[in-house]
Write a protein that holds these residues in place. Structure first.
Motif, PDB file in Angstrom:
ATOM      1  N   TYR A 280       0.914  16.254   2.492  1.00  0.00           N
ATOM      2  CA  TYR A 280       0.149  14.726   2.140  1.00  0.00           C
ATOM      3  C   TYR A 280       0.450  13.797   3.473  1.00  0.00           C
ATOM      4  CZ  TYR A 280       1.416  16.151  -2.865  1.00  0.00           C
ATOM      5  OH  TYR A 280       0.211  17.100  -3.997  1.00  0.00           O
TER       6      TYR A 280
ATOM      7  N   GLY B 253       2.123   9.950  10.393  1.00  0.00           N
ATOM      8  CA  GLY B 253       2.438   9.344   9.384  1.00  0.00           C
ATOM      9  C   GLY B 253       4.190   9.337   9.342  1.00  0.00           C
TER      10      GLY B 253
ATOM     11  N   GLN C   6       0.532   5.734  -1.597  1.00  0.00           N
ATOM     12  CA  GLN C   6       0.418   7.545  -0.269  1.00  0.00           C
ATOM     13  C   GLN C   6       1.063   8.187  -1.572  1.00  0.00           C
ATOM     14  OE1 GLN C   6       0.212   7.175   2.736  1.00  0.00           O
ATOM     15  NE2 GLN C   6      -0.599   4.768   2.966  1.00  0.00           N
ATOM     16  N   GLN C   7       0.183   9.586  -1.202  1.00  0.00           N
ATOM     17  CA  GLN C   7       0.440  10.665  -1.865  1.00  0.00           C
ATOM     18  C   GLN C   7       2.099  11.306  -2.174  1.00  0.00           C
ATOM     19  OE1 GLN C   7      -2.436  13.030  -0.226  1.00  0.00           O
ATOM     20  NE2 GLN C   7      -3.527  13.021  -2.386  1.00  0.00           N
ATOM     21  N   TRP C   8       2.517  10.994  -0.364  1.00  0.00           N
ATOM     22  CA  TRP C   8       3.808  11.166  -0.799  1.00  0.00           C
ATOM     23  C   TRP C   8       4.943  10.024  -1.065  1.00  0.00           C
ATOM     24  CZ3 TRP C   8       5.426   6.918   2.122  1.00  0.00           C
ATOM     25  CH2 TRP C   8       5.264   6.596   3.092  1.00  0.00           C
TER      26      TRP C   8
ATOM     27  N   GLU D  24       0.561  -1.104   0.064  1.00  0.00           N
ATOM     28  CA  GLU D  24       0.075   0.277   0.054  1.00  0.00           C
ATOM     29  C   GLU D  24       1.204   1.494   0.391  1.00  0.00           C
ATOM     30  OE1 GLU D  24      -2.446   0.300   3.084  1.00  0.00           O
ATOM     31  OE2 GLU D  24      -3.756  -1.723   2.855  1.00  0.00           O
ATOM     32  N   LEU D  25       2.407   0.905   0.537  1.00  0.00           N
ATOM     33  CA  LEU D  25       2.970   2.223   0.038  1.00  0.00           C
ATOM     34  C   LEU D  25       3.049   3.341  -1.119  1.00  0.00           C
ATOM     35  CD1 LEU D  25       6.217   0.792   2.459  1.00  0.00           C
ATOM     36  CD2 LEU D  25       4.693   2.643   2.987  1.00  0.00           C
TER      37      LEU D  25
END
Length: 287
Positions: A170, A175, A59-61, A55-56
């Protein structure tokens, strides 16, 4: 402000460790590679978020973290070489005076105003990097000596700017550990690729001491980033103020350590550069 203080101490300790690695002739590249995996593991242990590697990439970042991973290992090598060849004071000034880059970035992205005071501060910062890069024994500067501080200056500024941008846009409050761990893991993988290439070319000589040096460096490295990100989330201070206090304190502390423990010698021009660095940071802050 405890986060800012801890970030200053951790960042200064990085320069000290690099100097010791050079002093005891520990393989710098291998130590840096092990450092990133140690930092990654430290970040994973500090996160409360369920770790789902697949899922990484969503991530938006994530792509920002990939970019930072490349920068981290490249600039860390430059930082190590600068500390070993030029001393702690030059490395810390070149790295930390890069505060002018995120400030200039903020002028365009965050629409901040550039007054005469801030403009003079940025100009003085560039002079400071030049003066602190002059070797005391020659009194002159050569391109082969200048390129390391310049690359360190530019690279550190781009890293700070990218981190602040991603943190603002982000990264959620919880996080930071996962974001940091991802950057370190990517940097470590790049390092392993480099070492593997060297092994295939039969130019790699494994240095066991680099494992222990990398472990220590990795823990300190992780917390230097983690504490800085936590400090940037403190709403009562602008990011330019945080970066400025952080950077000038590191310059002063690492210079004092270099003089006291590593017997570094500074010329009049070097001292002038450090003083100008402090003045430029003060001007930028007060503006």
């Amino acid at each position: 402000m405890i986060y800012l203080l801890l970030s200053i101490l951790a960042s200064t300790l990085i320069f000290v460790i690099f100097n010791l690695i050079g002093k005891y002739k520990i393989n710098t590249l291998q130590a840096i590679v092990f450092n990133y995996f140690a930092a990654c593991i430290t970040g994973v242990l500090n996160t409360n978020t369920a770790l789902k590697p697949l899922e990484l990439v969503n991530q938006q970042w994530f792509f920002g973290a990939v970019f930072l991973g490349f920068l981290f290992i490249a600039i860390f090598n430059v930082m190590a070489l600068t500390a070993q060849r030029h001393g702690l004071s030059v490395a810390s000034v070149a790295s930390k005076m890069s505060v002018v880059i995120p400030i200039v970035f903020g002028l365009y992205v965050y629409q901040e105003n550039l007054g005469w005071q801030k403009g003079i501060g940025i100009f003085l910062a560039l002079i400071a990097v030049y003066l602190t890069s002059i070797k005391a024994r020659t009194g002159t500067i050569r391109l082969k000596n200048l390129w390391l501080p310049i690359v360190l200056f530019l690279g550190s500024g781009i890293i700070d700017t990218t981190i602040k941008y991603l943190e603002t846009r982000y990264i959620p409050n919880d996080g930071i550990p996962l974001f940091s761990a991802t950057i370190f893991f990517i940097a470590g993988c790049i390092g392993v690729t480099i070492l593997t290439t060297k092994a295939l070319q039969k130019t790699l000589v494994f240095d066991l001491r680099s494992v222990f040096a990398g472990l220590l460096l990795g823990i300190v490295n992780y917390y230097s980033i983690f504490m800085l990100l936590k400090a940037l989330q403190f709403k009562n201070f602008e990011s330019s103020t945080i970066f400025t206090i952080n950077n000038v304190a590191i310059v002063m502390l690492s210079t004092l350590i270099g003089l006291a423990f590593f017997k570094e010698k500074l010329s009049i021009k070097n001292c002038s550069g450090i003083i100008i660095a402090v003045i430029s940071i003060v001007l930028i802050t007060l503006s």
